[in-house]
Design a protein around this motif. Structure first.
Motif, mmCIF file in Angstrom:
data_model
loop_
_atom_site.group_PDB
_atom_site.id
_atom_site.type_symbol
_atom_site.label_atom_id
_atom_site.label_comp_id
_atom_site.label_asym_id
_atom_site.label_seq_id
_atom_site.Cartn_x
_atom_site.Cartn_y
_atom_site.Cartn_z
ATOM 1 N N ASN A 11 -46.840 -33.655 43.373
ATOM 2 C CA ASN A 11 -45.531 -33.112 42.983
ATOM 3 C C ASN A 11 -44.441 -33.496 43.973
ATOM 4 O O ASN A 11 -44.709 -33.891 45.117
ATOM 5 N N ASN A 12 -43.174 -33.366 43.512
ATOM 6 C CA ASN A 12 -42.051 -33.506 44.420
ATOM 7 C C ASN A 12 -41.774 -32.149 45.074
ATOM 8 O O ASN A 12 -42.476 -31.173 44.820
ATOM 9 N N ARG A 13 -40.734 -32.081 45.896
ATOM 10 C CA ARG A 13 -40.517 -30.869 46.703
ATOM 11 C C ARG A 13 -39.323 -30.056 46.228
ATOM 12 O O ARG A 13 -38.820 -29.198 46.947
ATOM 13 N N LYS A 14 -38.874 -30.277 45.008
ATOM 14 C CA LYS A 14 -37.741 -29.516 44.491
ATOM 15 C C LYS A 14 -38.157 -28.076 44.210
ATOM 16 O O LYS A 14 -39.304 -27.820 43.824
ATOM 17 N N PRO A 15 -37.237 -27.120 44.410
ATOM 18 C CA PRO A 15 -37.592 -25.699 44.260
ATOM 19 C C PRO A 15 -38.208 -25.354 42.905
ATOM 20 O O PRO A 15 -39.204 -24.623 42.844
ATOM 21 N N ASN A 16 -37.637 -25.866 41.804
ATOM 22 C CA ASN A 16 -38.195 -25.533 40.502
ATOM 23 C C ASN A 16 -39.577 -26.155 40.310
ATOM 24 O O ASN A 16 -40.442 -25.590 39.631
ATOM 25 N N THR A 17 -39.815 -27.306 40.944
ATOM 26 C CA THR A 17 -41.136 -27.930 40.879
ATOM 27 C C THR A 17 -42.161 -27.110 41.653
ATOM 28 O O THR A 17 -43.275 -26.862 41.173
ATOM 29 N N LEU A 18 -41.802 -26.667 42.856
ATOM 30 C CA LEU A 18 -42.726 -25.879 43.669
ATOM 31 C C LEU A 18 -43.096 -24.568 42.979
ATOM 32 O O LEU A 18 -44.240 -24.117 43.051
ATOM 33 N N LYS A 19 -42.138 -23.981 42.292
ATOM 34 C CA LYS A 19 -42.414 -22.764 41.532
ATOM 35 C C LYS A 19 -43.427 -23.041 40.424
ATOM 36 O O LYS A 19 -44.383 -22.271 40.230
ATOM 37 N N ALA A 20 -43.256 -24.152 39.733
ATOM 38 C CA ALA A 20 -44.183 -24.524 38.663
ATOM 39 C C ALA A 20 -45.567 -24.843 39.220
ATOM 40 O O ALA A 20 -46.587 -24.476 38.625
ATOM 41 N N VAL A 21 -45.617 -25.528 40.362
ATOM 42 C CA VAL A 21 -46.896 -25.880 40.974
ATOM 43 C C VAL A 21 -47.669 -24.628 41.369
ATOM 44 O O VAL A 21 -48.891 -24.533 41.153
ATOM 45 N N ASN A 22 -46.994 -23.655 41.962
ATOM 46 C CA ASN A 22 -47.670 -22.412 42.346
ATOM 47 C C ASN A 22 -48.256 -21.714 41.126
ATOM 48 O O ASN A 22 -49.389 -21.205 41.169
ATOM 49 N N TYR A 23 -47.500 -21.681 40.046
ATOM 50 C CA TYR A 23 -47.987 -21.035 38.811
ATOM 51 C C TYR A 23 -49.171 -21.810 38.235
ATOM 52 O O TYR A 23 -50.183 -21.210 37.842
ATOM 53 N N LEU A 24 -49.058 -23.127 38.223
ATOM 54 C CA LEU A 24 -50.117 -23.969 37.681
ATOM 55 C C LEU A 24 -51.388 -23.850 38.513
ATOM 56 O O LEU A 24 -52.491 -23.685 37.963
ATOM 57 N N ARG A 25 -51.262 -23.915 39.822
ATOM 58 C CA ARG A 25 -52.433 -23.828 40.697
ATOM 59 C C ARG A 25 -53.143 -22.489 40.528
ATOM 60 O O ARG A 25 -54.373 -22.436 40.441
ATOM 61 N N SER A 26 -52.366 -21.416 40.447
ATOM 62 C CA SER A 26 -52.963 -20.090 40.268
ATOM 63 C C SER A 26 -53.713 -20.000 38.940
ATOM 64 O O SER A 26 -54.840 -19.502 38.873
ATOM 65 N N GLY A 27 -53.089 -20.522 37.870
ATOM 66 C CA GLY A 27 -53.727 -20.480 36.555
ATOM 67 C C GLY A 27 -54.990 -21.313 36.494
ATOM 68 O O GLY A 27 -55.991 -20.911 35.867
ATOM 69 N N LEU A 28 -54.986 -22.472 37.135
ATOM 70 C CA LEU A 28 -56.174 -23.323 37.148
ATOM 71 C C LEU A 28 -57.311 -22.676 37.938
ATOM 72 O O LEU A 28 -58.478 -22.741 37.544
ATOM 73 N N GLN A 29 -56.969 -22.028 39.062
ATOM 74 C CA GLN A 29 -57.987 -21.343 39.853
ATOM 75 C C GLN A 29 -58.622 -20.208 39.058
ATOM 76 O O GLN A 29 -59.851 -20.037 39.052
ATOM 77 N N LYS A 30 -57.818 -19.438 38.369
ATOM 78 C CA LYS A 30 -58.338 -18.331 37.570
ATOM 79 C C LYS A 30 -59.232 -18.824 36.441
ATOM 80 O O LYS A 30 -60.148 -18.104 36.004
ATOM 81 N N SER A 31 -58.978 -20.046 35.973
ATOM 82 C CA SER A 31 -59.768 -20.607 34.879
ATOM 83 C C SER A 31 -61.005 -21.349 35.368
ATOM 84 O O SER A 31 -61.767 -21.897 34.562
ATOM 85 N N GLY A 32 -61.220 -21.379 36.680
ATOM 86 C CA GLY A 32 -62.446 -21.956 37.227
ATOM 87 C C GLY A 32 -62.401 -23.435 37.540
ATOM 88 O O GLY A 32 -63.449 -24.039 37.814
#
Length: 275
Positions: A11-32
């Motif tokens: 990912n790039n380091r833009k604020p809206n991107t980092l917000k999306a990455v955090n959400y995506l990473r959390s969702g992927l972790q919860k899904s195993g």
């Protein structure tokens, strides 16, 4: 396959991107899902087409087993199928992944340097250009080892079909469908007068033919490969051909190529279909 997939997020380091990455990473972790930045099965890029180009070059040595998924957090991109507000749907699609993909052709670039005759090899997703700094580029152009023309101007661009919608298009090149697997040469401000003459039009080259540029001796050439810039080495020869390798996208939903073109360059609100 689903959660057994090893995933890398680029990912790039833009604020809206980092917000999306955090959400995506959390969702992927919860899904195993497992994360593996070194040897992933899927590379998810979050940002735009530039971010995906960066990821492509990072994992270029693993194209035989890596598939890419693009999430865009800004304007529509040609390589990014998902928006940042669709991350839950993307995770659901990854859960039922069955290995599906679509492949696009790549550009193989071989550079031969003067004096040492050393060669450098690159893979390119969009385009490669050669220019000079502050001087006119002079180069002989060959197609399938036959002399085609002597070029004089600011530079030359060779693009892939998917890259035809990028820099090549801004130079007046045609938009090519990826299934054509052709290369395209577009001129950058060519000089045409009584003394110097080029075709002065985009040239589409078949998939089984190569393109060769032999520039005049100089040490101020600038060679670009996608977003990468290489300069200040005397170049003897540049050879372009369709690469044996291909890039694979994990395509979970289909979007027609011409729909992408229309949405990116024309826009649904800018015209009405004639009845």
């Amino acid at each position: 396959m689903g959660p057994k997939l090893k995933i890398a997020i680029h990912n790039n380091r833009k604020p809206n991107t980092l917000k999306a990455v955090n959400y995506l990473r959390s969702g992927l972790q919860k899904s195993g899902f497992r994360f593996d930045n070194r040897h992933p099965d899927i590379v998810i890029t979050v940002g735009g087409d530039g971010t995906l180009l960066s990821a492509f070059h990072r994992y270029a040595a693993q194209l035989d087993h890596v598939r890419f998924v693009g999430v865009h957090t800004g304007h529509l991109g040609f390589y990014t199928d998902w928006r940042d507000y669709e991350l839950d749907h993307l995770i659901d699609a990854l859960k039922v992944d069955s290995g599906q993909s679509v492949a696009y052709p790549l550009l193989d670039v071989t550079t031969t340097y003067k004096n040492s005759r050393e060669q450098a090899h690159f893979l390119c997703l969009n385009e490669s250009t050669i220019k000079r700094l502050g001087s006119t580029l002079r180069a002989n152009v060959y197609i399938q080892d036959s002399f085609f023309e002597s070029f004089r101007g600011d530079g030359l661009c060779v693009s892939t079909p998917t890259g035809s919608t990028a820099y090549s298009k801004s130079l007046g090149g045609a938009v090519l469908h990826p299934r054509l697997e052709a290369l395209q040469i577009t001129e950058i401000a060519s000089i045409n007068n009584r003394v110097y003459r080029t075709l002065s039009a985009p040239v589409v080259v078949a998939s089984d033919e190569n393109i060769v540029f032999k520039p005049s001796p100089a040490d101020d050439y600038v060679l670009t490969v996608d977003q990468l810039t290489l300069n200040h080495r005397p170049i003897e020869k540049l050879e372009y051909r369709i690469a044996k390798e291909r890039i694979h996208f994990a395509r979970y939903r289909h979007m027609h190529f011409w729909d992408r073109v229309e949405e990116a360059f024309i826009g649904a609100n800018s015209h009405e279909e004639l009845s």
